[in-house]
Write an enzyme that holds these catalytic residues in place. Structure first.
Site, PDB file in Angstrom:
ATOM      1  N   HIS A 167      62.707 -30.388 -14.690  1.00 28.34           N
ATOM      2  CA  HIS A 167      62.021 -31.029 -15.817  1.00 28.34           C
ATOM      3  C   HIS A 167      60.876 -30.124 -16.246  1.00 28.34           C
ATOM      4  O   HIS A 167      59.993 -29.801 -15.455  1.00 28.34           O
ATOM      5  CB  HIS A 167      61.487 -32.410 -15.441  1.00 28.34           C
ATOM      6  CG  HIS A 167      60.844 -33.116 -16.602  1.00 28.34           C
ATOM      7  ND1 HIS A 167      61.544 -33.980 -17.430  1.00 28.34           N
ATOM      8  CD2 HIS A 167      59.575 -33.083 -17.084  1.00 28.34           C
ATOM      9  CE1 HIS A 167      60.724 -34.445 -18.360  1.00 28.34           C
ATOM     10  NE2 HIS A 167      59.532 -33.911 -18.174  1.00 28.34           N
ATOM     11  N   CYS A 168      60.892 -29.723 -17.516  1.00 26.85           N
ATOM     12  CA  CYS A 168      59.882 -28.803 -18.029  1.00 26.85           C
ATOM     13  C   CYS A 168      58.916 -29.558 -18.936  1.00 26.85           C
ATOM     14  O   CYS A 168      59.313 -30.060 -19.993  1.00 26.85           O
ATOM     15  CB  CYS A 168      60.536 -27.666 -18.813  1.00 26.85           C
ATOM     16  SG  CYS A 168      59.348 -26.492 -19.515  1.00 26.85           S
ATOM     17  N   PRO A 169      57.640 -29.658 -18.554  1.00 25.23           N
ATOM     18  CA  PRO A 169      56.687 -30.365 -19.417  1.00 25.23           C
ATOM     19  C   PRO A 169      56.429 -29.637 -20.728  1.00 25.23           C
ATOM     20  O   PRO A 169      56.024 -30.262 -21.707  1.00 25.23           O
ATOM     21  CB  PRO A 169      55.421 -30.432 -18.554  1.00 25.23           C
ATOM     22  CG  PRO A 169      55.550 -29.298 -17.589  1.00 25.23           C
ATOM     23  CD  PRO A 169      57.008 -29.160 -17.316  1.00 25.23           C
ATOM     24  N   ASN A 173      61.030 -32.355 -21.636  1.00 26.41           N
ATOM     25  CA  ASN A 173      62.405 -32.787 -21.434  1.00 26.41           C
ATOM     26  C   ASN A 173      62.946 -32.139 -20.171  1.00 26.41           C
ATOM     27  O   ASN A 173      62.385 -31.165 -19.653  1.00 26.41           O
ATOM     28  CB  ASN A 173      63.280 -32.392 -22.625  1.00 26.41           C
ATOM     29  CG  ASN A 173      64.535 -33.235 -22.728  1.00 26.41           C
ATOM     30  OD1 ASN A 173      64.786 -34.117 -21.897  1.00 26.41           O
ATOM     31  ND2 ASN A 173      65.342 -32.976 -23.733  1.00 26.41           N
TER      32      ASN A 173
END
Length: 312
Positions: A167-169, A173
């Site tokens: 999960h990439c802030p 997403n």
């Protein structure tokens, strides 16, 4: 022998499906009843968007930093330049890379990463799988979904995501099966944009040292120096960060092993393919200029059924 990851999963056998999933059906709505405001992979009319405060702030900061670089490049370096051809060529190149980077970011942020339908662990759905003796299905206890092979639950998205890498802030997403191409393009175009900005900053410093500082920019010399130093620091930081991310993503695609699978050292239960086949699975087939376009996506292999079943 099963790995610890498999032992921790909630394994539901066909013999116990009737009693267990009746309660789940009462507690969780089926995917077609999902509210319009929540992310849903079953609804083609609504846009996928994660309502996470930290992710939204990071995404806004990303766009602001790109616009800051655009401001410095255009108003500080290109417009005051005496060479019209230099300004046009570099302006067109920098704006093209910046546009592709933001378009890739938007697609990575607003594309369903491969979320499993929420609450599909119902009696009817289990029966429709027509499980054979010795076959089991895995149920996620957090979102009451039947987990396909290589799916993991994301605590931020609150969904199970197929081939979830992380999960990439910064894109607010998950990076998964459906949007990994856009995330790779985002890191690549940001790295190229940062490299181009660094080169222009170096040339502009050299130009200002040789000429009068009051003539090489429309701003005062102290303001010009501060703006250029901030841009240099931003470009160098993002060049290193996105280059590393781009390299790790390409390696993950070529080895067909997600970041979570590498971290947890999960047992490989899927068929091994060549690196070229893995690249085509993410970017599309055959190789074309559309590999580098954030406006096209790889066509999934609809001939292969989604793997929900496991032999034990």
């Amino acid at each position: 022998m099963k790995s610890p990851v498999h032992r921790c999963r909630d394994v539901e056998r066909q013999a116990a499906a009737t009693a267990g999933y009746l309660q789940a059906e009462q507690r969780f709505p089926s995917p077609k009843h999902t509210s319009p405001g929540s992310p849903s992979s079953s609804s083609s009319s609504s846009m996928w968007f994660i309502r996470d405060a930290c992710g939204i702030i990071c995404a806004v900061i990303t766009w602001m930093l790109v616009f800051y670089a655009e401001f410095v490049v255009l108003l500080v370096m290109l417009l005051p330049s005496k060479s019209l051809s230099y300004s046009i060529i570099n302006g067109a190149l920098f704006n093209s890379l910046g546009f592709l980077a933001l378009a890739s970011h938007f697609r990575a942020m607003c594309t369903d990463p491969g979320a499993v339908p929420k609450g599909n662990a119902t009696k009817e759905y289990i029966e429709s799988l027509q499980l054979k003796p010795g076959q089991v299905v895995y149920k996620c206890p957090k979102c009451c979904s039947i987990k396909p092979d290589r799916a993991h639950h994301c605590s931020v998205c609150k969904r199970c995501v197929r081939k979830m890498d992380h999960h990439c802030p910064w894109v607010n997403n998950c990076v998964g099966e459906n949007n990994q191409k856009y995330f790779v393009l985002f890191t690549m175009y940001i790295a190229l944009t940062s490299l181009h900005a660094l080169v222009m900053v170096v040339f502009h410093f050299l130009y200002c040292f040789e000429d009068d500082w009051t003539k090489c920019s429309s701003f005062s010399p102290p303001v010009t120096v501060i703006l250029l130093i901030l841009l240099c620091f931003e470009a160098l930081l993002f060049l290193i960060f996105t280059s590393v991310m781009f390299g790790t993503q390409v390696h993950s695609i070529c080895t067909d092993e997600t970041g979570i699978e590498q971290l947890k050292k999960e047992e490989r239960r899927w068929a091994k393919k060549t690196k070229w086949m893995n690249m085509r699975a993410v970017f599309g087939h055959p190789f074309s200029i559309f590999w580098f376009s954030p406006f096209s996506r790889a066509r999934p292999d609809h001939g292969k059924a989604e793997s929900y079943q496991y032999v034990v």
